[in-house]
Scaffold this motif. Structure first.
Motif, short mmCIF file in Angstrom:
data_model
loop_
_atom_site.label_atom_id
_atom_site.label_comp_id
_atom_site.label_asym_id
_atom_site.label_seq_id
_atom_site.Cartn_x
_atom_site.Cartn_y
_atom_site.Cartn_z
N GLN A 160 9.72 0.12 5.16
CA GLN A 160 8.27 0.12 5.33
C GLN A 160 7.59 -0.67 4.20
N ARG A 161 8.06 -0.46 2.97
CA ARG A 161 7.49 -1.20 1.83
C ARG A 161 7.64 -2.71 2.06
N ARG A 162 8.81 -3.11 2.56
CA ARG A 162 9.05 -4.54 2.78
C ARG A 162 8.09 -5.10 3.82
N LEU A 163 7.90 -4.37 4.92
CA LEU A 163 7.00 -4.85 5.96
C LEU A 163 5.57 -4.95 5.47
N GLN A 164 5.20 -4.08 4.53
CA GLN A 164 3.86 -4.11 3.97
C GLN A 164 3.71 -5.18 2.88
N GLY A 165 4.83 -5.80 2.48
CA GLY A 165 4.78 -6.78 1.41
C GLY A 165 4.75 -6.17 0.03
N ASP A 166 5.05 -4.87 -0.07
CA ASP A 166 5.05 -4.17 -1.36
C ASP A 166 6.46 -4.26 -1.95
N HIS A 167 6.79 -5.41 -2.53
CA HIS A 167 8.16 -5.64 -2.99
C HIS A 167 8.48 -4.83 -4.25
N ALA A 168 7.47 -4.56 -5.08
CA ALA A 168 7.72 -3.74 -6.27
C ALA A 168 8.07 -2.31 -5.85
N GLY A 169 7.31 -1.75 -4.90
CA GLY A 169 7.62 -0.42 -4.41
C GLY A 169 8.96 -0.37 -3.69
N GLU A 170 9.25 -1.44 -2.94
CA GLU A 170 10.54 -1.53 -2.24
C GLU A 170 11.68 -1.51 -3.25
N ARG A 171 11.51 -2.23 -4.35
CA ARG A 171 12.56 -2.28 -5.36
C ARG A 171 12.86 -0.88 -5.92
N ALA A 172 11.83 -0.10 -6.20
CA ALA A 172 12.05 1.25 -6.73
C ALA A 172 12.84 2.10 -5.75
N ASP A 173 12.50 2.03 -4.47
CA ASP A 173 13.23 2.79 -3.46
C ASP A 173 14.68 2.31 -3.35
N LEU A 174 14.87 0.99 -3.40
CA LEU A 174 16.22 0.44 -3.23
C LEU A 174 17.11 0.73 -4.42
N GLU A 175 16.56 0.74 -5.61
CA GLU A 175 17.39 1.05 -6.78
C GLU A 175 17.91 2.48 -6.70
N GLU A 176 17.09 3.41 -6.23
CA GLU A 176 17.55 4.79 -6.03
C GLU A 176 18.55 4.85 -4.89
N LEU A 177 18.33 4.05 -3.86
CA LEU A 177 19.23 3.99 -2.71
C LEU A 177 20.61 3.49 -3.14
N VAL A 178 20.64 2.46 -3.98
CA VAL A 178 21.92 1.94 -4.48
C VAL A 178 22.64 3.00 -5.30
N ARG A 179 21.90 3.74 -6.12
CA ARG A 179 22.51 4.81 -6.91
C ARG A 179 23.14 5.87 -6.01
N LEU A 180 22.42 6.24 -4.94
CA LEU A 180 22.95 7.22 -4.01
C LEU A 180 24.18 6.68 -3.29
N GLY A 181 24.15 5.40 -2.94
CA GLY A 181 25.31 4.79 -2.29
C GLY A 181 26.55 4.87 -3.17
N ASP A 182 26.37 4.62 -4.46
CA ASP A 182 27.49 4.74 -5.40
C ASP A 182 27.97 6.19 -5.49
N GLU A 183 27.02 7.12 -5.44
CA GLU A 183 27.37 8.55 -5.53
C GLU A 183 28.17 8.98 -4.30
N VAL A 184 27.76 8.53 -3.13
CA VAL A 184 28.46 8.90 -1.90
C VAL A 184 29.83 8.22 -1.85
N GLY A 185 29.89 6.97 -2.31
CA GLY A 185 31.15 6.26 -2.35
C GLY A 185 31.55 5.56 -1.06
N LEU A 186 30.66 5.53 -0.07
CA LEU A 186 30.97 4.83 1.17
C LEU A 186 30.67 3.33 0.99
N VAL A 187 31.66 2.50 1.29
CA VAL A 187 31.50 1.06 1.07
C VAL A 187 30.34 0.50 1.88
N ALA A 188 30.20 0.95 3.12
CA ALA A 188 29.13 0.42 3.97
C ALA A 188 27.75 0.70 3.37
#
Length: 410
Positions: free
Chosen positions: A116-144
């Motif tokens: 949603q942030r991306r569609l709104q053009g809010d790239h700074a807000g999108e980055r904050a969400d994605l950095e947490e998302l990447v952290r969670l991805g590492d925590e889960v350990g699923l490659v996909a």
């Protein structure tokens, strides 16, 4: 005071999220039987019991209340069924309140919110969400999940002009994708991100090689992934100085990709085609105008600040190229009054235009401004953009010299 049976359901969820048995949670201050009856909804909790359980779980008593919009799973269901702004707001509230939820569920919520942030053009807000998302991805350990998170983060960082970090994220995602047994869609999405960042970083041969791989991977399709691949291939060809091939890729995408598949992407393809016609040498303002005319009505259905500003930026470029300098200044003024929802590249393009207008009015600050933009892009490792600004600066200097009257006696 929480009421049953909602309290019991939430208590059980919080306990299980921490991997505790009823006996471990009850401890010495509560019988396991009483805790069991609380979780089943058979007993109404007292203030003392709530305070005790909150302390054992490391929570506040208020955390036993369900979020106003319901659970995180319920909020995700609302987003999937309606996609409305209200549903997105509910999802963000539920995510903030449901820190105990499984990482995979939180990952899904952040994926939707970042989109949603991306569609709104809010790239700074999108980055904050994605950095947490990447952290969670590492925590889960699923490659996909790791690959998808890093891919989206790379594209977001590119939009912000942070090319070095974007290249790191895209390269890591590419390595993970090659090692993992992932779907074609994941491999193609990684290549889309990698190619776009390599092109910005001036790594044109690498971008060309990965573009050829990408186009081969999506051959025979006509869906959104294929359309984005054609768009990316066009951008790389244009930067290689091959506008004919670039136009061919985009024309194929414009012809075969349906607005019913993804109206936002359909609109963006037309804006991309307009930009291509303005950037190729020599520019083709009439073709760009046709693309703008085709795209503008779609904004009535998918109007977002980012898309609206992108369209206005193209109109400003178009006005400058057709010598409507006052119109260009008015459009730039409109953009200056709004909160920016554009990519780094688009913002720089507008700064280029502002300096070109200064040069047109005889103000030498325009020359200094273009030089500063080129040097900054070069310092940011955005070599593709830096080369473009240097070219425009050289052309502006040549035009200025040609228009100045010759000195007496020459």
């Amino acid at each position: 005071m929480p009421h049953q049976p909602a309290f019991g359901r939430r208590l059980r969820k919080l306990r299980q999220a921490r991997g505790l048995s009823q006996t471990a949670l009850a401890g010495d201050g509560m019988s396991t039987g009483y805790l069991s009856r609380l979780e089943s909804g058979a007993r109404q909790p007292t203030e003392r019991a709530v305070a005790y359980l909150a302390e054992r779980l490391g929570l506040e008593p208020a955390d036993f209340e369900e979020p106003a919009g319901g659970s995180l799973a319920h909020a995700l269901t609302l987003v999937a069924s309606t996609g409305s702004q209200a549903a997105m707001d509910t999802l963000r509230e539920a995510l903030a309140a449901e820190g105990h939820e499984a990482p995979v569920l939180r990952w899904q919520a952040l994926w939707q919110l970042a989109r949603q942030r991306r569609l709104q053009g809010d790239h700074a807000g999108e980055r904050a969400d994605l950095e947490e998302l990447v952290r969670l991805g590492d925590e889960v350990g699923l490659v996909a999940l790791r690959v998808r998170g890093l891919t989206r983060l790379a594209r977001c960082l590119r939009s912000l002009g942070e090319i070095t970090d974007a290249l790191d994220a895209a390269t890591t995602a590419h390595h993970l994708a090659r090692e993992g047994d992932l779907e074609v869609e994941d491999h193609a999405a990684v290549l889309l991100a990698l190619v776009s960042v390599e092109a910005e970083a001036g790594r044109t041969p690498d971008a060309r090689a990965h573009t050829d791989e990408l186009v081969g991977l999506v051959a025979g399709r006509t869906d959104a992934l294929w359309a984005e691949a054609m768009w990316t291939a066009a951008a790389v060809r244009l930067r290689q100085g091959d506008p004919v091939a670039a136009e061919a890729y985009l024309e194929e995408a414009l012809e075969k990709f349906s607005s019913g598949e993804d109206l936002v992407l359909w609109l963006r393809l037309r804006l991309a085609a307009a930009e291509l016609h303005l950037q190729k040498l020599p520019p083709d303002p009439e073709a760009a105008e046709r693309c703008v005319t085709a795209a503008e009505p779609a904004l009535a259905f998918v109007d977002t600040p980012g898309l609206r500003q992108d369209l206005t930026a193209i109109k400003a470029d178009l006005a400058f190229l057709t010598a409507r300098y006052d119109d260009a200044r008015v459009l730039l003024g409109e953009l200056a009054e709004a909160e920016p929802r554009m990519t780094y590249r688009t913002r720089v393009r507008l700064d280029i235009l502002r300096n070109q207008l200064l040069i047109r009015s005889g103000d030498d600050r325009g020359i200094q401004g273009l030089r500063a933009l080129a040097e900054q892009a070069q310092a940011d490792a955005n070599l593709g953009l830096a080369a473009e600004v240097w070219r425009i600066l050289a052309e502006s200097l040549a035009e200025t010299a040609a228009e100045r009257p010759a000195a007496p006696g020459v």
